[in-house]
Design an enzyme around this catalytic site. Structure first.
Site, PDB file in Angstrom:
ATOM      1  N   LYS A 188      29.506  44.993  51.278  1.00  0.00           N
ATOM      2  CA  LYS A 188      30.711  44.335  50.731  1.00  0.00           C
ATOM      3  C   LYS A 188      31.366  45.348  49.797  1.00  0.00           C
ATOM      4  O   LYS A 188      30.972  45.505  48.652  1.00  0.00           O
ATOM      5  CB  LYS A 188      30.298  43.073  49.968  1.00  0.00           C
ATOM      6  CG  LYS A 188      31.364  41.991  49.906  1.00  0.00           C
ATOM      7  CD  LYS A 188      32.675  42.412  49.297  1.00  0.00           C
ATOM      8  CE  LYS A 188      32.674  42.397  47.783  1.00  0.00           C
ATOM      9  NZ  LYS A 188      33.924  42.970  47.218  1.00  0.00           N
ATOM     10  N   GLU A 263      23.009  49.356  39.279  1.00  0.00           N
ATOM     11  CA  GLU A 263      23.603  50.536  38.641  1.00  0.00           C
ATOM     12  C   GLU A 263      24.850  50.051  37.931  1.00  0.00           C
ATOM     13  O   GLU A 263      25.838  49.695  38.583  1.00  0.00           O
ATOM     14  CB  GLU A 263      23.968  51.591  39.694  1.00  0.00           C
ATOM     15  CG  GLU A 263      22.828  52.017  40.611  1.00  0.00           C
ATOM     16  CD  GLU A 263      21.792  52.887  39.929  1.00  0.00           C
ATOM     17  OE1 GLU A 263      21.910  53.138  38.712  1.00  0.00           O
ATOM     18  OE2 GLU A 263      20.844  53.312  40.612  1.00  0.00           O
ATOM     19  N   CYS A 297      31.064  56.346  36.081  1.00  0.00           N
ATOM     20  CA  CYS A 297      30.063  55.608  35.305  1.00  0.00           C
ATOM     21  C   CYS A 297      29.352  56.514  34.312  1.00  0.00           C
ATOM     22  O   CYS A 297      29.001  56.091  33.217  1.00  0.00           O
ATOM     23  CB  CYS A 297      29.066  54.940  36.232  1.00  0.00           C
ATOM     24  SG  CYS A 297      28.264  56.089  37.345  1.00  0.00           S
ATOM     25  N   GLU A 395      33.009  50.165  27.279  1.00  0.00           N
ATOM     26  CA  GLU A 395      33.357  51.043  28.398  1.00  0.00           C
ATOM     27  C   GLU A 395      34.837  50.869  28.734  1.00  0.00           C
ATOM     28  O   GLU A 395      35.284  49.759  29.001  1.00  0.00           O
ATOM     29  CB  GLU A 395      32.509  50.689  29.632  1.00  0.00           C
ATOM     30  CG  GLU A 395      32.760  51.640  30.779  1.00  0.00           C
ATOM     31  CD  GLU A 395      31.951  51.294  32.032  1.00  0.00           C
ATOM     32  OE1 GLU A 395      31.887  50.119  32.404  1.00  0.00           O
ATOM     33  OE2 GLU A 395      31.396  52.232  32.639  1.00  0.00           O
TER      34      GLU A 395
HETATM   35  P1  NAD Z   1      32.834  45.132  39.393  1.00  0.00           P
HETATM   36  O1  NAD Z   1      31.557  44.697  38.791  1.00  0.00           O
HETATM   37  O2  NAD Z   1      34.073  44.418  39.031  1.00  0.00           O
HETATM   38  O3  NAD Z   1      32.755  45.049  40.988  1.00  0.00           O
HETATM   39  C1  NAD Z   1      31.780  45.740  41.735  1.00  0.00           C
HETATM   40  C2  NAD Z   1      31.566  45.034  43.062  1.00  0.00           C
HETATM   41  O4  NAD Z   1      31.002  43.748  42.814  1.00  0.00           O
HETATM   42  C3  NAD Z   1      32.855  44.775  43.845  1.00  0.00           C
HETATM   43  O5  NAD Z   1      32.602  44.945  45.222  1.00  0.00           O
HETATM   44  C4  NAD Z   1      33.142  43.325  43.534  1.00  0.00           C
HETATM   45  O6  NAD Z   1      33.899  42.693  44.528  1.00  0.00           O
HETATM   46  C5  NAD Z   1      31.744  42.749  43.475  1.00  0.00           C
HETATM   47  N1  NAD Z   1      31.615  41.501  42.706  1.00  0.00           N
HETATM   48  C6  NAD Z   1      32.365  41.066  41.674  1.00  0.00           C
HETATM   49  N2  NAD Z   1      31.930  39.865  41.246  1.00  0.00           N
HETATM   50  C7  NAD Z   1      30.870  39.526  42.025  1.00  0.00           C
HETATM   51  C8  NAD Z   1      29.999  38.410  42.075  1.00  0.00           C
HETATM   52  N3  NAD Z   1      30.135  37.374  41.236  1.00  0.00           N
HETATM   53  N4  NAD Z   1      29.010  38.393  42.998  1.00  0.00           N
HETATM   54  C9  NAD Z   1      28.851  39.433  43.848  1.00  0.00           C
HETATM   55  N5  NAD Z   1      29.672  40.509  43.859  1.00  0.00           N
HETATM   56  C10 NAD Z   1      30.665  40.565  42.949  1.00  0.00           C
HETATM   57  O7  NAD Z   1      32.935  46.688  39.080  1.00  0.00           O
HETATM   58  P2  NAD Z   1      34.157  47.643  39.392  1.00  0.00           P
HETATM   59  O8  NAD Z   1      35.241  47.352  38.407  1.00  0.00           O
HETATM   60  O9  NAD Z   1      34.446  47.615  40.852  1.00  0.00           O
HETATM   61  O10 NAD Z   1      33.511  49.073  39.087  1.00  0.00           O
HETATM   62  C11 NAD Z   1      33.515  49.685  37.858  1.00  0.00           C
HETATM   63  C12 NAD Z   1      32.176  49.509  37.148  1.00  0.00           C
HETATM   64  O11 NAD Z   1      31.128  50.054  37.946  1.00  0.00           O
HETATM   65  C13 NAD Z   1      32.081  50.238  35.830  1.00  0.00           C
HETATM   66  O12 NAD Z   1      31.469  49.408  34.883  1.00  0.00           O
HETATM   67  C14 NAD Z   1      31.190  51.435  36.148  1.00  0.00           C
HETATM   68  O13 NAD Z   1      30.508  51.985  35.050  1.00  0.00           O
HETATM   69  C15 NAD Z   1      30.269  50.853  37.137  1.00  0.00           C
HETATM   70  N6  NAD Z   1      29.644  51.910  37.933  1.00  0.00           N
HETATM   71  C16 NAD Z   1      28.327  52.199  37.728  1.00  0.00           C
HETATM   72  C17 NAD Z   1      27.707  53.219  38.441  1.00  0.00           C
HETATM   73  C18 NAD Z   1      26.269  53.546  38.227  1.00  0.00           C
HETATM   74  O14 NAD Z   1      25.696  54.182  39.098  1.00  0.00           O
HETATM   75  N7  NAD Z   1      25.645  53.133  37.148  1.00  0.00           N
HETATM   76  C19 NAD Z   1      28.445  53.943  39.379  1.00  0.00           C
HETATM   77  C20 NAD Z   1      29.790  53.624  39.563  1.00  0.00           C
HETATM   78  C21 NAD Z   1      30.365  52.599  38.841  1.00  0.00           C
END
Ligand code: NAD
Length: 507
Positions: A188, A263, A297, A395
């Site tokens: 997804k 992550e 991240c 963040e």
């Molecule tokens: P997000 O949490 O908004 O979304 C990530 C994914 O989760 C998307 O596909 C989204 O559709 C899905 N999602 C959202 N709500 C959900 C739910 N209730 N149930 C299941 N899936 C759901 O994050 P984002 O804004 O897309 O990405 C940015 C974030 O990701 C930042 O906080 C960044 O630090 C983090 N990030 C972490 C790493 C790491 O390896 N630690 C790497 C890249 C990004």
């Protein structure tokens, strides 16, 4: 003639709609619903994507489950799967330019950096294709009594949920090990950036991945993502995204006791001691927070600088930050492109406003000149930022950095650890003892000493505290995507005491 600044660049043959990919077929949502996707420069809709709901996830999981229980994939020799995954890597590599072009258009990442990410995606497949062939498992012998060995097995249908920053590369980071170990998957991808993910279907088909092994459901997190997390036939969820979303997924997966890899977010410190190589530290910390538009991240978004060199560091840093080239994502000279989406742009801009009341602005602070529309933000530097400031604690995930002075090593450690996150830390010092002592005390899953974020694929990746749970990377990914069943074999005669041997009347 095309504009050399990349302005208005639109890739040829852009699709107008994208579908799900289930059981080897491109399909619309069961209810026909779609959502709109914007490009981050014009902020106009250029694509409509199928919006998956539970019904679509059910179909995808059923297909993946069938491919797992009936298909050849989990039972294939590692070498056979490895060959197919190397073909995936070859195809990704051969299309890196097109991939980068699409990724850059959809996400706003600078084209040169998107190209690097496309190549890294190919490398992820190659790496895990090699690793499963080289995989050795434990065997233990208790002389004359027992042999014990590990029977490593794929787990089943893995649910992979990914964010919009470097989307294709982060998808490969989960798809590579999940597939190499013999699982089947439902991906997804993030709803802001579904374009590059739509290429996987063709790539896997061409490489010879059997139908049902890879499935993709587009859609919103709260619907498609949520349905995947709650699906009883999905025993594993690998999630990358915000810490808040991670918490929600953790709770939603709890009734099913799923395997989870998380992550999450970060607010990583870069700590610069007075004895550091200042030229290298400045270059690295500029790159560390402004590369990938700051949507990274592991960004070193808090820079802690020892008082003796603070004045010089701040002056040089601000001057260099002002020279960082903001430009159209397609322009090869661009160092910072456009943020992914207007909602995210608003979030980053709101932090810049908050920062004005918390620190001293020395570079950037809003839209760069000449970019009156699109999600462009000038590299922004706040200095003298106190530890309780929101821009120090939260963040931002954009090209915004907070710089704070410190006097002693103890104070630096306290500042470095004084946030809820613990993903990465970067330490700049020429004192060997201090470098290692500090590295071992800092609350971070990954530490780089006198180095930027350069990672060997064999090393563990993951955060502590609110930055994540579990580690992936190298054989830790293999461990996450497999069960290690212990098989115990008796040698010689039986070695157990015999209960119930004597007739009670004899006692
Ligand atoms: P997000 O949490 O908004 O979304 C990530 C994914 O989760 C998307 O596909 C989204 O559709 C899905 N999602 C959202 N709500 C959900 C739910 N209730 N149930 C299941 N899936 C759901 O994050 P984002 O804004 O897309 O990405 C940015 C974030 O990701 C930042 O906080 C960044 O630090 C983090 N990030 C972490 C790493 C790491 O390896 N630690 C790497 C890249 C990004």
């Amino acid at each position: 003639m095309t504009d050399p600044t990349g302005a208005g660049h639109r890739p040829a043959d852009l699709p107008e709609r994208i579908q799900h990919y289930i059981d080897g077929e491109l399909v619309d949502s069961v209810d026909g619903a779609t959502f709109e996707v914007l490009d981050p420069v014009s902020n106009e809709t250029y694509l409509s994507a199928a919006a998956g709901t539970q019904a679509d996830v059910d179909r995808a999981v059923a297909a993946a489950r069938r491919a797992f229980t009936e298909g050849p994939w989990p039972g294939m020799l590692p070498r056979e799967r490895s060959r197919i995954l190397h073909r995936v890597a070859d195809i990704v590599e051969s299309r890196d330019t097109r991939l980068a072009e699409l990724e850059s258009f959809d996400s706003g990442l600078p084209i040169t950096q998107a190209l690097g990410q496309a190549r890294r995606a190919a490398e992820n497949f190659r790496f895990f294709a090699d690793l499963v062939v080289a995989q050795a498992d434990d065997t233990y012998k208790v002389p004359g009594r027992q042999v014990n060995y590990v029977n490593r097995k794929p787990i089943g249908v893995a649910g992979l949920i990914t964010p919009w920053n470097t989307p294709f590369m982060l998808e490969s980071w989960k798809l590579g090990p999940a597939l190499a170990t013999g699982n089947t998957v439902v991906l997804k991808p993030a709803e802001f950036t579904p374009l590059s993910a739509s290429l996987w279907a063709g790539i896997f088909e061409e490489a010879g991945v059997p139908p049902g092994v890879f499935n993709l459901v587009n859609g919103l997190g709260e619907e498609a993502g949520d349905a995947l997390v709650k699906h009883p036939d999905v025993p594993l969820i690998s999630f990358t995204g915000e810490s808040r979303t991670g918490q929600l997924i953790f709770a939603n997966a709890a009734p099913h006791l799923k395997g989870l890899s998380m992550e999450l977010g970060g607010k990583s410190p870069a700590v610069v001691f007075a004895d550091a190589d200042l030229d290298a530290a400045i270059d690295a910390t500029i790159f560390g927070v402004f590369s990938l538009n700051g949507e990274r991240c592991t960004a070193g978004s808090r820079i802690l600088v020892q008082r003796e060199v603070y004045g010089e560091f701040v002056e040089r840093y601000a001057a260099q930050a002002r020279r960082v080239v903001v430009g159209h994502p397609h322009d090869e000279r661009t160092e910072v492109g456009a943020l992914v989406h207007p909602e995210h742009f608003d979030k980053v801009m709101s932090y810049i406003e908050i920062g004005r009341g918390e620190g001293r602005l020395v570079a950037g602070g809003g839209r760069p000149e000449g970019f009156e529309s699109g999600n462009f933000v000038a590299p922004t530097v706040f200095v003298d930022v106190p530890r309780d400031a929101r821009i120090f604690q939260e963040e931002i995930f954009g090209p915004v950095v907070a710089i704070t002075p410190f006097d002693t090593e103890e104070e630096a450690l306290e500042l470095a650890n004084g946030v809820r996150y613990g993903l990465a830390a970067y330490i700049w010092t020429n004192d060997l003892r201090r470098a290692h002592t500090f590295a071992q005390s800092v609350e971070a899953g990954m530490v780089w000493l006198n180095s930027n974020n350069v990672r060997d694929l064999r090393t563990p990746f993951g955060g502590v505290k609110a930055s994540g749970l579990g580690h992936e990377g190298g054989y830790r990914s293999i461990d996450f995507y497999t069960d290690q069943q212990a098989v115990h074999i008796t040698l010689g005669g039986a070695h157990h005491p015999t209960f119930g041997k004597h007739d009670p009347a004899d006692r």
